[in-house]
Design an enzyme around this catalytic site. Structure first.
Site, PDB file in Angstrom:
ATOM      1  N   GLU A  21       0.776  -1.342   0.041  1.00  0.00           N
ATOM      2  CA  GLU A  21       0.044  -0.017   0.047  1.00  0.00           C
ATOM      3  C   GLU A  21       0.886   1.084   0.060  1.00  0.00           C
ATOM      4  O   GLU A  21       0.674   2.196  -0.198  1.00  0.00           O
ATOM      5  CB  GLU A  21      -0.905  -0.034   1.234  1.00  0.00           C
ATOM      6  CG  GLU A  21      -1.946  -0.968   1.300  1.00  0.00           C
ATOM      7  CD  GLU A  21      -2.864  -0.792   2.515  1.00  0.00           C
ATOM      8  OE1 GLU A  21      -3.881  -0.192   2.371  1.00  0.00           O
ATOM      9  OE2 GLU A  21      -2.475  -1.269   3.619  1.00  0.00           O
ATOM     10  N   TYR A  53     -17.168  26.259  -0.305  1.00  0.00           N
ATOM     11  CA  TYR A  53     -17.084  24.794  -0.386  1.00  0.00           C
ATOM     12  C   TYR A  53     -15.879  24.155  -1.325  1.00  0.00           C
ATOM     13  O   TYR A  53     -15.109  23.253  -1.118  1.00  0.00           O
ATOM     14  CB  TYR A  53     -18.431  24.158  -0.744  1.00  0.00           C
ATOM     15  CG  TYR A  53     -19.415  24.394  -1.778  1.00  0.00           C
ATOM     16  CD1 TYR A  53     -18.791  24.131  -3.034  1.00  0.00           C
ATOM     17  CD2 TYR A  53     -20.294  25.497  -1.775  1.00  0.00           C
ATOM     18  CE1 TYR A  53     -19.607  24.505  -4.117  1.00  0.00           C
ATOM     19  CE2 TYR A  53     -21.139  25.765  -2.749  1.00  0.00           C
ATOM     20  CZ  TYR A  53     -20.697  25.361  -3.657  1.00  0.00           C
ATOM     21  OH  TYR A  53     -21.581  25.641  -4.827  1.00  0.00           O
ATOM     22  N   ILE A  72      -6.729   5.363   7.975  1.00  0.00           N
ATOM     23  CA  ILE A  72      -7.777   6.065   7.412  1.00  0.00           C
ATOM     24  C   ILE A  72      -8.098   6.814   8.557  1.00  0.00           C
ATOM     25  O   ILE A  72      -8.692   8.253   8.635  1.00  0.00           O
ATOM     26  CB  ILE A  72      -8.825   5.827   6.503  1.00  0.00           C
ATOM     27  CG1 ILE A  72      -9.594   4.285   7.286  1.00  0.00           C
ATOM     28  CG2 ILE A  72      -8.204   5.165   5.255  1.00  0.00           C
ATOM     29  CD1 ILE A  72     -10.977   3.916   6.484  1.00  0.00           C
ATOM     30  N   GLU A  73      -8.050   6.457   9.926  1.00  0.00           N
ATOM     31  CA  GLU A  73      -8.737   7.210  11.024  1.00  0.00           C
ATOM     32  C   GLU A  73      -7.907   8.368  11.343  1.00  0.00           C
ATOM     33  O   GLU A  73      -8.456   9.466  11.623  1.00  0.00           O
ATOM     34  CB  GLU A  73      -8.736   6.165  12.144  1.00  0.00           C
ATOM     35  CG  GLU A  73      -9.702   4.995  12.227  1.00  0.00           C
ATOM     36  CD  GLU A  73      -9.098   3.930  11.495  1.00  0.00           C
ATOM     37  OE1 GLU A  73      -9.624   2.604  11.959  1.00  0.00           O
ATOM     38  OE2 GLU A  73      -8.006   3.918  10.741  1.00  0.00           O
ATOM     39  N   LYS A  98     -12.434   4.170   1.761  1.00  0.00           N
ATOM     40  CA  LYS A  98     -11.365   3.424   1.088  1.00  0.00           C
ATOM     41  C   LYS A  98     -11.700   2.111   0.282  1.00  0.00           C
ATOM     42  O   LYS A  98     -11.791   1.163   0.575  1.00  0.00           O
ATOM     43  CB  LYS A  98     -10.206   2.849   2.087  1.00  0.00           C
ATOM     44  CG  LYS A  98      -8.761   2.419   1.427  1.00  0.00           C
ATOM     45  CD  LYS A  98      -7.843   2.290   2.659  1.00  0.00           C
ATOM     46  CE  LYS A  98      -6.409   1.927   2.180  1.00  0.00           C
ATOM     47  NZ  LYS A  98      -5.454   1.631   3.097  1.00  0.00           N
TER      48      LYS A  98
END
Length: 118
Positions: A21, A53, A72-73, A98
């Site tokens: 990864e 935005y 990802i946290e 993901k």
């Protein structure tokens, strides 16, 4: 509280715990709910009175692009903290997906909701 939604924002990030990864950036999807008072722009109909935005989306994309988190946290929380630093929002819900990580699952995601600390 009023809300602005940014849904399905595609970003790229070097993220993951496995060696394979860490070879190339991966596609991630971000869904954001920004809680803010939108009464002033609703009445004025002037873009200067609202949250930009596009700038929020660019800021989140920049965080992803320049990070090297394993989880990802951790990336989701970094995105939230950056939004709070740059934009006048009271509360944020951010879902970070993901989608290409598990061959037998459509998606893996985390979702955080945080309020601005005064």
């Amino acid at each position: 509280m009023d809300k602005i939604y940014i849904e399905g924002l595609e970003v790229q990030s070097l993220i993951g715990v496995y060696d394979w990864e860490r070879d190339a950036k991966q596609r991630l999807l971000v869904d954001i709910v920004l809680f803010s008072d939108l009464n002033k722009p609703a009445l004025s109909d002037n873009v200067i009175d609202t949250l930009n935005y596009a700038e929020v989306a660019n800021a989140v994309s920049d965080v992803a692009e320049n990070s090297t988190f394993a989880l990802i946290e951790a990336l989701a929380l970094a995105m939230i903290e950056h939004i709070f630093e740059q934009f006048p929002v009271q509360k944020i819900t951010l879902k970070l997906s993901k989608p290409d990580i598990l061959p037998t699952a459509k998606n893996v995601a985390v979702e955080f909701t945080r309020e601005r600390k005064e």
